[in-house]
Design an enzyme around this catalytic site. Sequence first.
Site, PDB file in Angstrom:
ATOM      1  N   LYS A 155       0.847  -1.197   0.000  1.00 37.77           N
ATOM      2  CA  LYS A 155       0.000   0.000   0.000  1.00 37.77           C
ATOM      3  C   LYS A 155       0.877   1.240   0.000  1.00 37.77           C
ATOM      4  CE  LYS A 155      -1.979   2.783   2.909  1.00 37.77           C
ATOM      5  NZ  LYS A 155      -2.066   3.951   2.031  1.00 37.77           N
ATOM      6  N   GLY A 208       6.500   4.795   8.572  1.00 39.01           N
ATOM      7  CA  GLY A 208       5.645   5.971   8.691  1.00 39.01           C
ATOM      8  C   GLY A 208       5.787   6.607  10.058  1.00 39.01           C
ATOM      9  N   SER A 209       4.717   7.242  10.486  1.00 38.62           N
ATOM     10  CA  SER A 209       4.774   8.019  11.728  1.00 38.62           C
ATOM     11  C   SER A 209       4.693   7.105  12.953  1.00 38.62           C
ATOM     12  CB  SER A 209       3.599   8.994  11.746  1.00 38.62           C
ATOM     13  OG  SER A 209       2.393   8.268  11.746  1.00 38.62           O
ATOM     14  N   VAL A 212       0.920   6.179  13.905  1.00 42.76           N
ATOM     15  CA  VAL A 212       0.326   5.045  13.176  1.00 42.76           C
ATOM     16  C   VAL A 212       1.098   3.755  13.489  1.00 42.76           C
ATOM     17  CG1 VAL A 212      -0.263   4.140  10.895  1.00 42.76           C
ATOM     18  CG2 VAL A 212      -0.579   6.567  11.372  1.00 42.76           C
ATOM     19  N   GLY A 213       2.404   3.867  13.656  1.00 43.90           N
ATOM     20  CA  GLY A 213       3.210   2.684  13.993  1.00 43.90           C
ATOM     21  C   GLY A 213       2.704   1.990  15.251  1.00 43.90           C
ATOM     22  N   GLU A 230       9.489   1.117  10.870  1.00 41.94           N
ATOM     23  CA  GLU A 230      10.500   2.147  10.587  1.00 41.94           C
ATOM     24  C   GLU A 230       9.800   3.481  10.814  1.00 41.94           C
ATOM     25  OE1 GLU A 230      13.556   1.663  10.121  1.00 41.94           O
ATOM     26  OE2 GLU A 230      13.843  -0.270   9.120  1.00 41.94           O
ATOM     27  N   CYS A 264      13.289  10.785   7.224  1.00 41.47           N
ATOM     28  CA  CYS A 264      13.376  10.264   8.593  1.00 41.47           C
ATOM     29  C   CYS A 264      14.806  10.352   9.117  1.00 41.47           C
ATOM     30  CB  CYS A 264      12.880   8.833   8.637  1.00 41.47           C
ATOM     31  SG  CYS A 264      13.714   7.771   7.455  1.00 41.47           S
ATOM     32  N   GLU A 356      10.050  15.678  15.673  1.00 41.45           N
ATOM     33  CA  GLU A 356      10.415  15.520  14.260  1.00 41.45           C
ATOM     34  C   GLU A 356       9.605  16.545  13.466  1.00 41.45           C
ATOM     35  OE1 GLU A 356       8.875  12.097  12.061  1.00 41.45           O
ATOM     36  OE2 GLU A 356      10.882  11.811  11.234  1.00 41.45           O
TER      37      GLU A 356
HETATM   38  P1  NAD Z   1       1.862   7.986   8.178  1.00 40.12           P
HETATM   39  O1  NAD Z   1       2.113   7.190   9.414  1.00 40.12           O
HETATM   40  O2  NAD Z   1       0.818   9.018   8.222  1.00 40.12           O
HETATM   41  O3  NAD Z   1       1.473   7.022   6.968  1.00 40.12           O
HETATM   42  C1  NAD Z   1       2.321   5.957   6.557  1.00 40.12           C
HETATM   43  C2  NAD Z   1       1.491   4.932   5.815  1.00 40.12           C
HETATM   44  O4  NAD Z   1       0.563   4.324   6.712  1.00 40.12           O
HETATM   45  C3  NAD Z   1       0.647   5.517   4.690  1.00 40.12           C
HETATM   46  O5  NAD Z   1       0.640   4.614   3.596  1.00 40.12           O
HETATM   47  C4  NAD Z   1      -0.738   5.619   5.327  1.00 40.12           C
HETATM   48  O6  NAD Z   1      -1.779   5.613   4.385  1.00 40.12           O
HETATM   49  C5  NAD Z   1      -0.751   4.367   6.192  1.00 40.12           C
HETATM   50  N1  NAD Z   1      -1.689   4.383   7.318  1.00 40.12           N
HETATM   51  C6  NAD Z   1      -2.244   5.467   7.928  1.00 40.12           C
HETATM   52  N2  NAD Z   1      -3.060   5.056   8.929  1.00 40.12           N
HETATM   53  C7  NAD Z   1      -3.029   3.720   8.952  1.00 40.12           C
HETATM   54  C8  NAD Z   1      -3.651   2.717   9.775  1.00 40.12           C
HETATM   55  N3  NAD Z   1      -4.463   3.033  10.780  1.00 40.12           N
HETATM   56  N4  NAD Z   1      -3.359   1.419   9.529  1.00 40.12           N
HETATM   57  C9  NAD Z   1      -2.516   1.078   8.547  1.00 40.12           C
HETATM   58  N5  NAD Z   1      -1.901   1.960   7.721  1.00 40.12           N
HETATM   59  C10 NAD Z   1      -2.149   3.280   7.933  1.00 40.12           C
HETATM   60  O7  NAD Z   1       3.299   8.575   7.767  1.00 40.12           O
HETATM   61  P2  NAD Z   1       3.653   9.580   6.592  1.00 40.12           P
HETATM   62  O8  NAD Z   1       3.182  10.939   7.008  1.00 40.12           O
HETATM   63  O9  NAD Z   1       3.226   9.017   5.275  1.00 40.12           O
HETATM   64  O10 NAD Z   1       5.266   9.520   6.604  1.00 40.12           O
HETATM   65  C11 NAD Z   1       6.055  10.332   7.387  1.00 40.12           C
HETATM   66  C12 NAD Z   1       6.601   9.576   8.586  1.00 40.12           C
HETATM   67  O11 NAD Z   1       7.292   8.411   8.144  1.00 40.12           O
HETATM   68  C13 NAD Z   1       7.642  10.381   9.354  1.00 40.12           C
HETATM   69  O12 NAD Z   1       7.421  10.244  10.726  1.00 40.12           O
HETATM   70  C14 NAD Z   1       8.955   9.724   8.973  1.00 40.12           C
HETATM   71  O13 NAD Z   1       9.990   9.868   9.895  1.00 40.12           O
HETATM   72  C15 NAD Z   1       8.542   8.307   8.811  1.00 40.12           C
HETATM   73  N6  NAD Z   1       9.527   7.594   7.994  1.00 40.12           N
HETATM   74  C16 NAD Z   1      10.367   6.687   8.598  1.00 40.12           C
HETATM   75  C17 NAD Z   1      11.330   6.040   7.844  1.00 40.12           C
HETATM   76  C18 NAD Z   1      12.289   5.049   8.459  1.00 40.12           C
HETATM   77  O14 NAD Z   1      12.882   4.289   7.716  1.00 40.12           O
HETATM   78  N7  NAD Z   1      12.445   5.013   9.773  1.00 40.12           N
HETATM   79  C19 NAD Z   1      11.432   6.291   6.479  1.00 40.12           C
HETATM   80  C20 NAD Z   1      10.565   7.212   5.909  1.00 40.12           C
HETATM   81  C21 NAD Z   1       9.605   7.845   6.692  1.00 40.12           C
END
Ligand code: NAD
Length: 455
Positions: A155, A208-209, A212-213, A230, A264, A356
């Site tokens: 996704k 992601g964030s 959500v993680g 991540e 990130c 962040e």
């Molecule tokens: P986000 O958490 O908003 O979304 C990430 C993904 O999760 C998207 O595809 C989103 O549609 C999906 N998502 C949202 N809610 C969900 C749920 N309830 N269940 C399952 N999936 C869901 O993050 P973002 O704003 O897209 O990305 C930015 C964040 O990602 C920053 O915090 C950044 O640091 C982090 N990031 C980390 C790394 C790493 O390798 N550590 C790399 C890139 C980005």
Amino acid sequence: MSTKLDIINPATEEQIASVAVHDLDATNRAIDLASKVAPAWRRVTPVDRSRLLRRFADVVDAHLEELAQLEVANSGHTISNARWEAGNVRDVLMYYSGAPERHSGRQIPVAGGVDITFYEPLGVVGIIVPWNFPMPIAGWGLGPALAAGNTVVLKPATLTPLTALRLGELALEAGLPEGVFQVVTGDGTMVGRRFVTHPAIRKVCFTGSNAVGRVIMEGCAEQVKRVTLELGGKSANIIFDDADLEKAAASAPYAVFDNAGQDCCARSRLLVEASAYERFMTLFEPAVKAVKVLDPTSDSSEMGPLITAAQRDTVRSYVDESDVAFCGSAPEGPGYWMAPTVLETSNRKSRAFQEEIFGPVVSVVRFKDEAEAIAIANEGPYGLSGSIWSRDIGRALRVARGVETGTLSVNSNSSVRYSTPFGGFKQSGLGRELGPDALLGFSEEKNVFIATEES
Ligand code: NAD
């Protein structure tokens, strides 16, 4: 499949595509197909799986420029970065194409017989990708997951699905059987959530964030589902007095403003030894002002726009409550532009220093010695990346051992190499991607004992 979502070019604010928002039925259908084809994919001989992954890498290579241009239009990445990102997908696929014949189990000495282990695929893996690096993050999960014999549903982020969709088409063009790699576009709370709750998905790889993680980890706990996280970062770029200050200052803007700071691994805390502070800042200021923030399709562009107006508003809110030391420049618009911004740090408890920001903003702070540098770098919940600049290798290693972070560079601001592990300490994540050991994260180790003694 119910509705459609408009995809906007963040540099022009123009609509460039319209993409399906998949509903529950469509998501279930993709997962069911991935499940159905998993046994056949697992039976593909190692040499044939290698060959298919290599072919996939070659097809990506043949479409490198197209993928890069697509990313520039969808994500506002500079064309030079986007070319690197597409090349990274190719390289990751090529690297893991060598794995199927080498990902072997173990033979363990035991009494009374022979003990061997097999690395077996998990089944279906769900990969959830954020908007900031759509291509590399797709590749980092895809390469080892497929090499280890799993099928994949992916996704992409709602805002940035275009390159993932194209990678799905290229996989078929390369000869991967239908269903082995599928891309499901849509909302996180629908498609992503279903990856967590569907029992056929055996592992979720989430980038992601942190907010959500946490939800994903909690959801995965229900079925004791494997999960890799991540998450966010707030990394330090530590400059010692004895460093090559010219090199460190020339590099420091790109350590945080690359990808408009939506990284990130961004070194968004710049820690400078007090005795070198004035000398460093005299070099750093012109370097920041020289960053070319312009049309990302231009070969000379070094920084593009932010992903959305809302993201820019969030980033600006940190700047508005801080002391700005100096800024670079950015176009007026259309597009979600923001100038690279350097903040002075009078209060390390401030939001700008602790959180962040995910935009082109860096907070500068002085430190007096190694111990204080380590203590400042370790403040807060994150531990993803970082840099140390010093000509004293003993000091650099001491500090590297002291900083609680997953990836550190000495006299460099690089973070990612496909052959080395990548991941976070503390709340920056769980598990590691890339490198040879990523294969273990996509495998179960089965232990088989064969009795050889007559009883
Ligand atoms: P986000 O958490 O908003 O979304 C990430 C993904 O999760 C998207 O595809 C989103 O549609 C999906 N998502 C949202 N809610 C969900 C749920 N309830 N269940 C399952 N999936 C869901 O993050 P973002 O704003 O897209 O990305 C930015 C964040 O990602 C920053 O915090 C950044 O640091 C982090 N990031 C980390 C790394 C790493 O390798 N550590 C790399 C890139 C980005």
